[in-house]
Structure formats: structure tokens, C-alpha cells
Design a protein around this motif. Sequence first.
Motif, mmCIF file in Angstrom:
data_model
loop_
_atom_site.group_PDB
_atom_site.id
_atom_site.type_symbol
_atom_site.label_atom_id
_atom_site.label_comp_id
_atom_site.label_asym_id
_atom_site.label_seq_id
_atom_site.Cartn_x
_atom_site.Cartn_y
_atom_site.Cartn_z
ATOM 1 N N ARG A 673 0.883 -1.251 -0.110
ATOM 2 C CA ARG A 673 0.007 0.130 0.106
ATOM 3 C C ARG A 673 1.056 1.205 -0.030
ATOM 4 O O ARG A 673 1.930 1.531 0.780
ATOM 5 N N VAL A 675 0.529 5.558 0.011
ATOM 6 C CA VAL A 675 -0.237 6.603 0.077
ATOM 7 C C VAL A 675 0.455 7.849 -0.617
ATOM 8 O O VAL A 675 1.815 8.058 -0.487
ATOM 9 N N THR A 722 -3.417 11.943 -1.131
ATOM 10 C CA THR A 722 -3.854 11.140 -0.129
ATOM 11 C C THR A 722 -4.438 9.748 -0.540
ATOM 12 O O THR A 722 -5.104 8.925 0.290
ATOM 13 N N ASP A 723 -4.618 9.675 -2.099
ATOM 14 C CA ASP A 723 -5.027 8.219 -2.534
ATOM 15 C C ASP A 723 -4.133 7.283 -2.048
ATOM 16 O O ASP A 723 -2.937 7.656 -1.975
ATOM 17 N N MET A 724 -4.679 6.080 -1.791
ATOM 18 C CA MET A 724 -3.998 4.766 -1.263
ATOM 19 C C MET A 724 -4.033 3.874 -2.587
ATOM 20 O O MET A 724 -4.994 3.381 -2.953
#
Length: 739
Positions: A673, A675, A722-724
Motif C-alpha cells: 500500500r 499513500v 492522499t489516494d492509497m
Amino acid sequence: MNHLDPLISDLALILMLAGITTLLFKWMKQPVVLGYIVTGFLAGPHFSFFPTVTDVANIDIWAEIGIIVLLFSLGLEFSFRKLVNVGGSAVITALVIVVGMMLLGYAAGRLLHFTYLDSIFLGGMLSMSSTTIIIKAFTDLNMRKQQFTTIVFGVLIVEDMFAVLMMVLLSSIAVNNELEGSELIYSILKLAFFLITWFLIGIFVLPTFLKKARRFLNSETLLVVSMGLCLGMVVLASYAGFSSALGAFVMGSILAGTNEAERIEKVMQPVKDLFGAVFFISVGMLVSPEALVQYAIPIIILSLVVIAGQIFFGTSGMLISGQPLKIAIKSGFSLSQIGEFAFIIATLGMSLKVIDGFLYPIVVAVSVITTFTTPYFIKLSDPVANWVEKHLPAKLNFILERYSANASAVQPENTWKRVLGVYLGKIALYSTILVGIILLSLTWFLPLMKELIPSVWGKYIGVGITLLVMLPFLWALTMKRINSRKLLTLEENKRANQVPLFFMVIFRFFIGLGFVIYFLSVAYSQRTGVLLGVVLFVIVMLLMSKRLQRQIVSLEGKFMDNLNERELRRTGRKNNLVRNMHLAHMEVNGECAFIGKRLEDANIRKEYGVNIVSIKRGLKRINIPKGDSRLFPGDVVSVIGTDEQIQKFLDAVEPEEISVDETENEEHFELERIVIPKDSPLIGKTIAQSGIREKDSCLVVGVERMDGTFLAPTGNIVLKETDMLWIVGTKARIEALLK
């Protein structure tokens, strides 16, 4: 209460232990065969901290099957043609090793104050490397495809043949205290007769049988048929007084020339792995800590003798036979152990009560120690060879290179040498067949005919049928012309050649006549055999020569086609179309350069000159494929071209595969993941514009927004702060992307 059979509980124990130890050894990047030996020691009767195998005899039976399957698999890769190609080098090297190690072993035994017979038997035990251990070590180290391994396998097979003769030699010395030459000669002739007879029968029968039955041979039936043939030959070899391993190898080498060889190798692989594991576990069970302590000094000395002696004599034999220095050293290091044959000789000596009992545990310990060190010496061979080449005096290096080059160079062959080679080969071939027919008739067929027809006619009919069966081979031995005219066209004095050629014909004639006279003399009487044999032989040979000629030429043609079936399928030399154009069939393997390409982009016709007429993919066949057709691994391609064009295309379609350990070279993918921070250059770009896939070799599999929305990735999604991002890639690639 039902009691579980000891065989099942013992197998459960050793296979569970083997699974744990082999995973551990694989994790430590050590050869798996060492893990099997450790498993055997832990599960054996000499180690009490773990549960112990209750019935070692059952495990020994499985281990013997393991040897059989391993040698059968080796034979599938080591066809008769390969054995012939490395034959000279293999025979010379094996002879140097066997003689050298027997003398060295005898000397070591005398220095350790062993008796005369103990030392002689010790020399025999130390003279043979272990075929099964070397096969497994090469497999674990991914070295089966290297050039030197083929020569090493040849040496091991020749050593197995020498082993048969050594058993006779040692038995004769033990019983009579001297060597019986007649027994040794008889054993050599019996070995040659066994090999030639079954090789001829196998080449005549098996390719035809497999071709007829091919549509019924799925993986299951092919495995059953292959194992049946293998074990059948093992039974025949044992009945004839030879080792089961030799019989398994003979059957494997016969099947290696058939079209089904690759499929048989695939279906045999799991069987070989299972039974091979049990064999090496059984070797580990022989380790006795008490024997290691009690006979520590002799064990250490003899282990060093085996390692140093096998390396020295193996390398020397290879150099003498004309192999390059690097191949010679790598071969010598590979042979640095003793194996199962040492146990056989020790058992022979103990059964004859001519050796002391302490010799057996010593040899077992030496065998296990050298088995354990074998993979490390094979690994060490390459750096040692490089070091020796670098530090060897320039003059000596030049001499070795020149000697090797001269030995491998194609020398102009003497014409008479070629004629004599063909001449003696024909005599040996047809004499072996005739001997087999006569023995079969006298021991089985004639008694059967007398039993079925009790009158005198039973014998007459049996003799008549036997002579009819012998007839084509008698004609081939005595009357068929050896094509020496073409071979001798370059000889200046042609008249001088006629005299030796005439005597060669007469010699063949009398050999054939001798077979007829011998058979009739045994069946009736010596006088009847001579008189009747001469009359029948002359009349039949003169009256039926043309018919017999057609028959024998047809048999020889079928034999050669069956012998080269696998090669003929791939090169198409028997599928003549016009002039020198052929139709050939070949299988696309994973290393092919144009896998997945369209045919028109691969430029096959322009590059190789061949025309593809069909592509067979599973049950589907694409006839006259168009330019947008593609080739994939496993496709069988049929092409038309000349010998040179087909060979060039064959090298591209079926290049030499490089064996690679999948587990050591596999790249592991991870899901990570990420960010997107405020200052990221990805903000405002679409996934397609980000270059994550093209530049960073990673794959976006999901986009999670701050509000909890999860988006399936498409190329036009605009990335925001801030998109993951959920990304898949290798660890190294993901770390590079984060930077």
C-alpha cells in the motif's frame, strides 16, 4: 484393534522426516541428497532419540526399486548413440580408474595391516563410483545439461559393466586363490551376448509396438507400460546373472531412441523422485556411530584415499582419452565417492567367508562420508579447474591443449580400417543372433516339439523350423556383400585388394557353415551334422540367395529406422518429397526464440528456408498456417526443407535447454500500500500517465480514496493527494518506486 502394517508406518516416518530435513537443506541452499542421508540416520536403528524404522528389510526393497528407477531414467537420457559417441573416452577413463583404485585400495589395506584377501576385496570396493549418487547430485545442482556430465555418465555405465567381470575375478581369487582366465572370458562373452541380444530384440520390437499403441498411451498407460518393460528387463538381467541396475539401464537406452522418450521421462519423474529418496534414506540408515568411533582411523584414511584417488585417476583417465583439462578436472571431482557396489562386493566376500566382518561397517561409513562430500566436490570442481588452468605452466598447458585438439580432431581414416570395422561388426551381429536362436532351440523348442509330437517327426520338424529361422541370418553372415567396392575405390592397387577380400568372404562362409554343423551335431550326431550340414548349407545358399537378400535388406532397413526413429522424426530424413526435400516434425520447447510471435514477423521462411505445413497443438491441427498464426511451447511443427535448412531450424525450435533451479531464481511478488504524499509528482496524472507499469514494472491493482471509495484501476483514473494505491511488484521494484 487393527494394527497398521509396518511398511506403511515406516514410510510415514521416513517421508515426514525427509520432508522436514529436505526443506531445511533447501532453505540452507544445500543439496537435497544430503537431507535424505540425514533423514536415514535419524530414522535408522543406530539413533534412538527419534522413532525408529521397525522393518528395515521393507525399506531395502523400496531402495532397490529406487536404484532401478534411477538407472532406467538415466538410460532414457543416455541413448545408445550417446554411449557410442563417448565410448572411447569412457572406456579408457573407467579402465584407468578401476585398475588404479584397485591397486591403491590394495596398498592402503596392506598399510592398515589387513589380510591379503581383505586388501584385494577392499581394492574392488573402492574402485567403483556410485551412479545413483552422482545422478542425484547433478540433478540437485542443476548440472545435467553440462558437457562433462555426459562423459561422466558414460564412465559410470562402463564401470557397471566392469563390475560384472570384477565379481567373477574376485570370486575366482577367493575360491581358487588364483585367477581363472576361462571364467573371465566366459563372463565377457556372456555380457556381450546379453547386451547385443536384448538390444537387437528391443530395437526391432519396441518402436513398432509403441507406434501401434500410441493412440492408447495416455500418461497413466504409458507409465504402466514403461515400468513393466523396465522391470521385465531387470528380471531377465538378474536371471542371466547380471545386476538389476544394468537391466534397467539397457531398457532405458533402448526406449531413448523412440518417439515416446520425452513423454516417458515426464511420467517417470515423480516415481523417480519418490523411490530415489527412499534409496538415499536407506544409505543414511547404515551409519553407525559406534563403528565410526571404533574404526575412526581406517575410515578417515580410506575416505581420503577414495576422494584423492578417484579425483586423480578420473582426471588422468580423461586427459589420457583426449578430453580438455577443465572437463577432465570436473569429471574427476564428480567421481569422488563409492556407492552401492561396494556393499555388493563386501556381501560377496562375507558370503564366501574370505573377508573379516569389520570390513563391512568400515566400507559403509566410507561410502556415506564420500556420498555426503560429493556435492561439495562437484561444486568445487569449477573453481579448482579455473585455478589450475591459470597457474599451470604455459608449456604444459600448451601440450595438453594440443593433445586434446589432436585427439578430438577428425583424422583421415584408413580405408581398410573402415572395411574391417564393417566386416567384424557384421560377423559379431549375426553370430550373436544365430547363437541365440541355437540356444533357444536346443534348450526349449526341440524338447517342446518332442513332447508335442512324440514320434521321430517331432525332432525333424523342430530341426527344420530352427534351420528356417536361421536361414536369413546365415545368408547375411556368409553371402551378403559388404559394400567394400566404394570404400576401396581410392586404393591404387585394386588387384591386390581382391586377395584379402576373397579370404574375408571364405572366412565368413566357414563361420556360417560351422553354426549349421554344430546345431545338427548336437541335435543328431557329429557325422550326421557334418555331412548333412555341408549339403544343406551349400544347396540353400545357392538356390535362395535373391529371396534371402531381399528379406535381410528389409530387416536391416527396419532395424536402422527403429534405431534412429526419434532422430528421423525430428530431421525428416526418411520423408523424402522431391530430391533432397524432406518433411520433418519437431516440438517447440520453452527456449525457442520466436515463441508467441506471428509467423510473418518471425521471418522463418526467409531466415531458415523451410516451409511450415502444419502446427499441432494438443488435439487441434492447423494445416497450412497463415502469417498471423503463432508458435507456442509444446506445439509440434511439421516443416519441409533440405537437410541443412531443417537442421538450422531444428536448432532454433529445439535449442539445448539450460537447466535452472526454479526455486533459486524465482522472483517473489508482493502487495504493497502506498499513500500519495502532498509533494508527489503523481498528483493530477492518470494511472496511464504515471509510468508505474511501464517505467517501474509495477502494477496498480486498486485505488482507495479518503472517503473509503475503492476504485478498480483503469488507465484514465486521475490520481489525487492522499489516494492509497495498492501495488503489486517485486520487492526491489516497489522500493525503487517509493524512492
